[in-house]
Design a protein around this motif. Sequence first.
Motif, PDB file in Angstrom:
ATOM      1  N   VAL A 162      -8.580   2.483  -7.145  1.00 48.72           N
ATOM      2  CA  VAL A 162      -7.781   1.466  -6.380  1.00 48.72           C
ATOM      3  C   VAL A 162      -7.875   1.616  -4.696  1.00 48.72           C
ATOM      4  O   VAL A 162      -7.192   0.848  -4.065  1.00 48.72           O
ATOM      5  CB  VAL A 162      -6.301   1.763  -6.714  1.00 48.72           C
ATOM      6  N   GLY A 163      -9.017   2.265  -4.290  1.00 48.65           N
ATOM      7  CA  GLY A 163      -9.478   2.320  -2.967  1.00 48.65           C
ATOM      8  C   GLY A 163      -8.478   3.164  -2.122  1.00 48.65           C
ATOM      9  O   GLY A 163      -7.487   3.749  -2.376  1.00 48.65           O
ATOM     10  N   ASN A 184      -6.476  -3.764  -6.315  1.00 51.68           N
ATOM     11  CA  ASN A 184      -7.800  -3.757  -5.367  1.00 51.68           C
ATOM     12  C   ASN A 184      -8.595  -5.183  -5.934  1.00 51.68           C
ATOM     13  O   ASN A 184      -9.569  -4.717  -6.559  1.00 51.68           O
ATOM     14  CB  ASN A 184      -8.532  -2.426  -5.766  1.00 51.68           C
ATOM     15  N   SER A 204      -6.523   2.507   0.118  1.00 48.97           N
ATOM     16  CA  SER A 204      -4.958   2.199   0.579  1.00 48.97           C
ATOM     17  C   SER A 204      -3.936   2.749  -0.455  1.00 48.97           C
ATOM     18  O   SER A 204      -2.653   2.640  -0.046  1.00 48.97           O
ATOM     19  CB  SER A 204      -5.000   0.613   0.631  1.00 48.97           C
ATOM     20  N   TYR A 205      -4.506   3.244  -1.500  1.00 53.87           N
ATOM     21  CA  TYR A 205      -3.570   3.683  -2.689  1.00 53.87           C
ATOM     22  C   TYR A 205      -3.930   5.288  -3.127  1.00 53.87           C
ATOM     23  O   TYR A 205      -4.645   5.279  -4.017  1.00 53.87           O
ATOM     24  CB  TYR A 205      -3.439   2.781  -3.858  1.00 53.87           C
ATOM     25  N   THR A 217       0.772  -1.404  -0.045  1.00 56.59           N
ATOM     26  CA  THR A 217      -0.064  -0.007   0.059  1.00 56.59           C
ATOM     27  C   THR A 217       0.873   1.238  -0.168  1.00 56.59           C
ATOM     28  O   THR A 217       1.910   1.193   0.495  1.00 56.59           O
ATOM     29  CB  THR A 217      -0.795   0.288   1.190  1.00 56.59           C
ATOM     30  N   GLN A 236     -10.808  -6.888  -4.790  1.00 57.91           N
ATOM     31  CA  GLN A 236     -12.144  -6.699  -4.566  1.00 57.91           C
ATOM     32  C   GLN A 236     -13.203  -5.949  -5.337  1.00 57.91           C
ATOM     33  O   GLN A 236     -14.207  -6.034  -5.280  1.00 57.91           O
ATOM     34  CB  GLN A 236     -12.388  -6.376  -2.874  1.00 57.91           C
ATOM     35  N   HIS A 237     -12.447  -4.962  -6.192  1.00 55.53           N
ATOM     36  CA  HIS A 237     -13.247  -4.031  -6.942  1.00 55.53           C
ATOM     37  C   HIS A 237     -14.069  -4.824  -8.026  1.00 55.53           C
ATOM     38  O   HIS A 237     -13.393  -5.656  -8.703  1.00 55.53           O
ATOM     39  CB  HIS A 237     -12.388  -3.092  -7.434  1.00 55.53           C
ATOM     40  N   THR A 263      -5.915  -1.690 -11.581  1.00 55.90           N
ATOM     41  CA  THR A 263      -6.924  -1.818 -10.766  1.00 55.90           C
ATOM     42  C   THR A 263      -7.204  -3.147 -10.077  1.00 55.90           C
ATOM     43  O   THR A 263      -7.250  -3.308  -8.618  1.00 55.90           O
ATOM     44  CB  THR A 263      -8.367  -1.107 -11.185  1.00 55.90           C
TER      45      THR A 263
END
Length: 399
Positions: A74-75, A166, A77-78, A40, A168-169, A162
């Motif tokens: 990417v959420g 990520n 964390s990024y 991350t 889970q995306h 992505t």
Amino acid sequence: MPPARSSNKNKYIAAFLLLLLISMSAYAYLMPTKAPAIETGTILVLPVQLATGSTDSQWNPYAAMDVLINQLNVGVSYPLLQTEDIINIISLISNDHLSQAVDIKQLMAVSGAGLVIESRITSANNQYQLAFTLHQQHNTEAGVVNASSIEQAILATSSLITQQLNPQHNPQHNPQHNKTATQYHSRYSTPLLFSAMTQLQLGDTKAAEQHLSKLIHSTPDNLVAMRLLASIQLQQHQYEQLNTTLIAAIDQATHQQDERELARLRLLLAQSYTETDRIEQALGVLTIAKTNAAKVKDWLTLGYISQLAGMINQRIGRNDKAREQFKKAIEYHQMMNYPIGQTQALNELAELEVIEFNYPQAYRYINRSYEQVAHRGLDHLEKSTFKIMTKIENKMQHR
């Protein structure tokens, strides 16, 4: 006959065990070669190198970079550095802002980025190929995408990255994020804006101003052009023209519901108010700007808003409030692991403690600042930081 069946059964078991052993061996061999998970951290996307021979004027290194940044999902964390933040950082370490030979390690040190995305688009036979490299501190990965257009190449690349960052995306679960590159039109795609930004990097403010004025006349909704023109006007203390530009830009940004631009435009307005001694108005504007920036998690702008709020409060003698704002600025810049902003805010804190004769605390702050300067290679901040350190040391010696 039964012994024969038993013999065949044993053969099948032996064959199965052999296959299982082979498959386990293969798995054991493949596992170490699998690329490690990306840690991350802040992401920096470099300007996209274009060697396509395309006649499509909407594509330039900044526009392609901007689209790639805005397509990544990417959420938290990024956190992503934005286009102009990246351009400014590159200009600190390279005379050529479009250089194809940026020192990645130096770039990561100065920016605090944990991941740098480098990419190049080429074309042949009406097909486009985007080759990308993901640079981390101790690992590098590469990939290639083929597509029928530049935007599709960027979209496919952003989707790949992505999913890697990520997993889970799933865009199908969130229609709002199920966007295509053609749905995001970069404000940097205009040739006049690209020319203006190039001139600014070269230090030709007059030429840049002419390009921006011409662009705004023909495209009055280009917020980047309006903000860059406002920055030039602020730099040249053209406060009347600046006020006109900012009022129009803020109205346009409000209409477009662009919170990020509203935050940055209001930061400029607050700077203008500060320079013209409209202090309380400046603080009021900064309060609104904080709300704008917080909505889009623009941590860098929040850091600079807090830093200016600290400087204004210190100027009018509200030192406790100033200290609080400088510490907030450091926190926001730490969220992006951004050493430049942290160093600047630490220097402001050190100067504030000197005013209040808290020399040991001032020295602790300036030491933290100088560590950033030395370890990150922040050459442009070395002189000012060392000057403050010397002043504090002299004060401590003559107590």
